[in-house]
Design a protein around this motif. Structure first.
Motif, PDB file in Angstrom:
ATOM      1  N   LEU A  64      13.878  -1.743  -5.367  1.00  0.00           N
ATOM      2  CA  LEU A  64      14.178  -0.471  -4.695  1.00  0.00           C
ATOM      3  C   LEU A  64      12.896   0.154  -4.152  1.00  0.00           C
ATOM      4  O   LEU A  64      12.846   0.597  -2.996  1.00  0.00           O
ATOM      5  N   ILE A  65      11.857   0.181  -4.974  1.00  0.00           N
ATOM      6  CA  ILE A  65      10.573   0.748  -4.549  1.00  0.00           C
ATOM      7  C   ILE A  65      10.010  -0.046  -3.368  1.00  0.00           C
ATOM      8  O   ILE A  65       9.500   0.527  -2.394  1.00  0.00           O
ATOM      9  N   SER A  66      10.137  -1.376  -3.454  1.00  0.00           N
ATOM     10  CA  SER A  66       9.631  -2.227  -2.366  1.00  0.00           C
ATOM     11  C   SER A  66      10.355  -1.937  -1.054  1.00  0.00           C
ATOM     12  O   SER A  66       9.725  -1.842   0.005  1.00  0.00           O
ATOM     13  N   ASP A  67      11.683  -1.767  -1.120  1.00  0.00           N
ATOM     14  CA  ASP A  67      12.453  -1.462   0.095  1.00  0.00           C
ATOM     15  C   ASP A  67      12.090  -0.093   0.656  1.00  0.00           C
ATOM     16  O   ASP A  67      12.121   0.114   1.880  1.00  0.00           O
ATOM     17  N   CYS A  68      11.768   0.836  -0.241  1.00  0.00           N
ATOM     18  CA  CYS A  68      11.323   2.153   0.223  1.00  0.00           C
ATOM     19  C   CYS A  68       9.991   2.026   0.969  1.00  0.00           C
ATOM     20  O   CYS A  68       9.790   2.634   2.026  1.00  0.00           O
ATOM     21  N   GLU A  69       9.095   1.221   0.430  1.00  0.00           N
ATOM     22  CA  GLU A  69       7.795   1.020   1.072  1.00  0.00           C
ATOM     23  C   GLU A  69       7.935   0.313   2.423  1.00  0.00           C
ATOM     24  O   GLU A  69       7.114   0.528   3.316  1.00  0.00           O
ATOM     25  N   ASN A  70       8.991  -0.492   2.550  1.00  0.00           N
ATOM     26  CA  ASN A  70       9.238  -1.189   3.815  1.00  0.00           C
ATOM     27  C   ASN A  70      10.093  -0.365   4.790  1.00  0.00           C
ATOM     28  O   ASN A  70      10.632  -0.900   5.762  1.00  0.00           O
ATOM     29  N   ARG A  71      10.256   0.935   4.474  1.00  0.00           N
ATOM     30  CA  ARG A  71      10.943   1.893   5.355  1.00  0.00           C
ATOM     31  C   ARG A  71      12.426   1.571   5.570  1.00  0.00           C
ATOM     32  O   ARG A  71      12.989   1.838   6.619  1.00  0.00           O
ATOM     33  N   LYS A  86       4.468   8.344  -5.527  1.00  0.00           N
ATOM     34  CA  LYS A  86       4.365   7.236  -4.571  1.00  0.00           C
ATOM     35  C   LYS A  86       5.441   7.362  -3.496  1.00  0.00           C
ATOM     36  O   LYS A  86       5.156   7.222  -2.300  1.00  0.00           O
ATOM     37  N   LEU A  87       6.677   7.663  -3.907  1.00  0.00           N
ATOM     38  CA  LEU A  87       7.773   7.765  -2.951  1.00  0.00           C
ATOM     39  C   LEU A  87       7.622   9.006  -2.062  1.00  0.00           C
ATOM     40  O   LEU A  87       7.909   8.971  -0.864  1.00  0.00           O
ATOM     41  N   THR A  88       7.158  10.102  -2.663  1.00  0.00           N
ATOM     42  CA  THR A  88       6.958  11.333  -1.881  1.00  0.00           C
ATOM     43  C   THR A  88       5.906  11.121  -0.792  1.00  0.00           C
ATOM     44  O   THR A  88       6.042  11.609   0.337  1.00  0.00           O
ATOM     45  N   ASP A  89       4.867  10.385  -1.137  1.00  0.00           N
ATOM     46  CA  ASP A  89       3.804  10.120  -0.170  1.00  0.00           C
ATOM     47  C   ASP A  89       4.296   9.353   1.055  1.00  0.00           C
ATOM     48  O   ASP A  89       3.733   9.486   2.150  1.00  0.00           O
ATOM     49  N   ILE A  90       5.331   8.533   0.877  1.00  0.00           N
ATOM     50  CA  ILE A  90       5.854   7.769   2.026  1.00  0.00           C
ATOM     51  C   ILE A  90       7.119   8.421   2.598  1.00  0.00           C
ATOM     52  O   ILE A  90       7.822   7.823   3.412  1.00  0.00           O
ATOM     53  N   GLY A  91       7.422   9.648   2.124  1.00  0.00           N
ATOM     54  CA  GLY A  91       8.528  10.406   2.695  1.00  0.00           C
ATOM     55  C   GLY A  91       9.897  10.063   2.126  1.00  0.00           C
ATOM     56  O   GLY A  91      10.923  10.347   2.753  1.00  0.00           O
ATOM     57  N   VAL A  92       9.943   9.466   0.935  1.00  0.00           N
ATOM     58  CA  VAL A  92      11.221   9.153   0.278  1.00  0.00           C
ATOM     59  C   VAL A  92      11.377  10.082  -0.921  1.00  0.00           C
ATOM     60  O   VAL A  92      10.462  10.199  -1.745  1.00  0.00           O
ATOM     61  N   PHE A  93      12.543  10.722  -1.031  1.00  0.00           N
ATOM     62  CA  PHE A  93      12.760  11.696  -2.091  1.00  0.00           C
ATOM     63  C   PHE A  93      13.924  11.264  -2.993  1.00  0.00           C
ATOM     64  O   PHE A  93      14.742  10.433  -2.608  1.00  0.00           O
ATOM     65  N   ILE A  94      13.955  11.856  -4.184  1.00  0.00           N
ATOM     66  CA  ILE A  94      14.940  11.470  -5.196  1.00  0.00           C
ATOM     67  C   ILE A  94      15.742  12.691  -5.623  1.00  0.00           C
ATOM     68  O   ILE A  94      15.183  13.785  -5.786  1.00  0.00           O
ATOM     69  N   TYR A  95      17.050  12.458  -5.827  1.00  0.00           N
ATOM     70  CA  TYR A  95      17.903  13.521  -6.378  1.00  0.00           C
ATOM     71  C   TYR A  95      18.407  13.074  -7.739  1.00  0.00           C
ATOM     72  O   TYR A  95      19.068  12.048  -7.865  1.00  0.00           O
ATOM     73  N   PHE A  96      18.066  13.844  -8.788  1.00  0.00           N
ATOM     74  CA  PHE A  96      18.540  13.578 -10.136  1.00  0.00           C
ATOM     75  C   PHE A  96      19.771  14.447 -10.391  1.00  0.00           C
ATOM     76  O   PHE A  96      19.652  15.682 -10.503  1.00  0.00           O
ATOM     77  N   GLU A  97      20.952  13.806 -10.487  1.00  0.00           N
ATOM     78  CA  GLU A  97      22.210  14.556 -10.572  1.00  0.00           C
ATOM     79  C   GLU A  97      22.281  15.463 -11.794  1.00  0.00           C
ATOM     80  O   GLU A  97      22.610  16.641 -11.687  1.00  0.00           O
TER      81      GLU A  97
END
Length: 521
Positions: A81-88, A114-125
């Motif tokens: 998942l992290i790798s796919d985020c890094e690959n946009r 790491k994810l915030t730096d590449i513009g990917v954010f997380i929602y914890f339900e």
């Protein structure tokens, strides 16, 4: 004349607002059936939840099963998942809670940053936290720290409390063995069951095997503690249980740091309490029986505790008589010219008039198995592939939704019990009314749990068949024809063998298919 105003064309491209690419992450920490069905329910929920938002594009669901959440390195799907985020490929992630995402504070904060730096954010339900709108990391840091220590602290607290009760002799057995009941917090003898226990030890001392003892108890209709059938395993468990001498050995097993249950072979202290309760069997009889069991094991070259102790042969307990439903037993048959191994119906051996099924030679079973496997290897494309497509087409969405609904009702039931207890504690409820309402909620909770179990069995059974069939297809498509019986292949794919007649048997595969083969006498 009408006035006409010319609006110049816009040479720029008309760009539609792009959709947010959303993925979900789920995890369960064990491979047990209930947990895997819970994982399926999560996957179904997230897919429906993401697709319901017109501004989102469903990317996929990443999930780890049967792994601990304490270290991210052990979770291959999280790393993917992290790798796919890094690959946009992903813009936004949804997950159930911080504890499902990471139970290590350092890992959690590291991944979020790491994810915030590449513009990917997380929602914890569960915590209702969206990392895109967070002003600081303080709350996330606190919550992830709690999540990290949750499993460890709960486990350590439980272990500490149990060991304390071990040491001071106040530990209470969660479930007294057959022959005993709880009465006013004390272990007392169940006289009717105690007579059965005495009989089991007497039969064992006379030389009867555990399987024969179990069969005789079943034939006489003697119920087990839970009302089921006796087995050789159940009888052996009684014969080896020191509790019948009145003594109590504590911490026979333990949970290791990976939360796996293991037999205690000296890794931890054990606690032995003499004369803890009234005895049913004397120490002399108990020791004599266990010496006899150990001696029989030595004669057969099998040590107690070995995983082959109960199932010494690949067909042990797996050949079922279609006529009476009994299992087959291994026998050595002799003729004037040679000796051979045969498998015989246990009912036919003990009560020949009640079952007419005669023996089947083991080498004939081997030949039938080889024939069956080679047929599957040869025709897997026309037999196994269509079957796999049909199984995959079954939709469990309705049942998964029902599981979620029942889980919500169980949570509501638990909250209502807490409210009742709170009101009772503060004196707002009469004891009689409290007990009535609490009993109603208990009955409701039990019904909900039974419904949930039934759904789990239905869903898990179907999913297991798909998995087993995929493994069988993979084997059949990549293997050459076999020439001799292979015990490992048999154990991997065959659930049991049905003896329809002395000349016809069926191999009931773990994927749910039964394949019949003719055999020679």
């Amino acid at each position: 004349m009408r006035k006409v105003t010319k609006i110049k064309e816009n040479n720029g491209e008309h760009k539609l607002k792009s959709k947010l690419r959303v993925a979900a992450y789920a995890r369960v920490s064990t491979e047990n059936a209930d947990q895997l069905v819970s994982l399926e329910a999560q996957k179904h929920h997230y897919e429906a939840y993401i697709k319901a938002n017109s501004n989102w594009e469903f990317v996929g669901i990443y999930y780890d099963k049967g792994v601990s959440g304490t270290k991210k390195e052990k979770r291959t799907e999280l790393l993917r998942l992290i790798s796919d985020c890094e690959n946009r490929k992903i813009d936004f992630i949804i997950t159930k809670s911080i504890s499902r995402f990471a139970r290590n504070t350092t890992d959690c904060l590291e991944l979020v940053r790491k994810l915030t730096d590449i513009g990917v954010f997380i929602y914890f339900e569960k915590e209702n936290i969206n990392t895109q709108s967070m002003d600081s990391e303080l709350m996330l840091s606190i919550l992830s720290s709690l999540a990290e220590n949750e499993s460890v602290s709960i486990s350590e607290n439980n272990k500490w409390a149990i060991k304390r009760r071990f040491r001071n002799g106040t530990y209470k057995l969660s479930y007294p063995p057959y022959g005993y009941d709880y009465l006013d917090g004390e272990i007392v003898i169940n006289k009717k069951q105690a007579e059965v226990v005495k009989r089991i030890f007497a039969d064992a001392l006379s030389g009867k095997g555990s399987q024969r003892i179990a069969q005789e108890l079943n034939d006489e209709g003697v119920p087990t503690k839970r009302g089921g059938q006796w087995t050789g395993t159940t009888v052996r468990g009684i014969l080896c249980n020191e509790k019948y001498t009145g003594d109590l050995l504590l911490q026979k097993t333990y949970t290791d740091e990976t939360f796996k249950r293991r037999a205690n072979k000296g890794e931890l202290d054990q606690y032995f309490i003499e004369s803890h309760h009234e005895a049913i069997i004397s120490h002399a009889d108990f020791e004599a029986v266990n010496e006899a069991i150990e001696q029989r094991g030595k004669e057969k070259g099998i040590k107690k505790g070995n995983n082959k102790y109960l199932n010494r042969y690949p067909f042990s307990g797996k050949i079922i008589c279609d006529e009476c439903g009994s299992t087959f037993k291994r026998r050595i048959h002799s003729s004037k010219t040679n000796k051979y191994i045969a498998w015989c119906c246990s009912k036919h051996l003990s009560k020949i008039k009640e079952c007419s099924m005669i023996y089947i030679r083991e080498d004939r079973i081997h030949e039938a198995f080889i024939m069956m496997v080679n047929k599957l290897i040869f025709s897997h494309k026309v037999v196994l592939k269509p079957l796999l497509r049909n199984l995959k087409s079954i939709d469990y969405a309705d049942n998964l939704m029902k599981v979620q609904e029942i889980e919500s009702k169980i949570e509501e039931n638990t909250e209502r019990v807490k409210v009742l207890v709170n009101l009772m504690t503060k004196g707002y409820l009469e004891p009689a009314l409290f007990n009535t309402q609490k009993n109603e909620l208990r009955v409701e909770a039990e019904k909900l749990k039974e419904q949930k179990k039934a759904l789990y069995r239905s869903i898990n059974g179907g999913m297991n068949k798909v998995t087993e069939l995929q493994q069988l297809l993979k084997y059949a498509s990549k293997t050459d024809q076999i020439e001799r019986f292979n015990e490992e292949i048999f154990e991997q794919f065959v659930d049991r063998v049905i003896a329809f007649s002395p000349t016809e048997i069926g191999f009931e595969l773990k994927c749910g298919v039964t394949l019949k083969e003719r055999i020679e006498r």
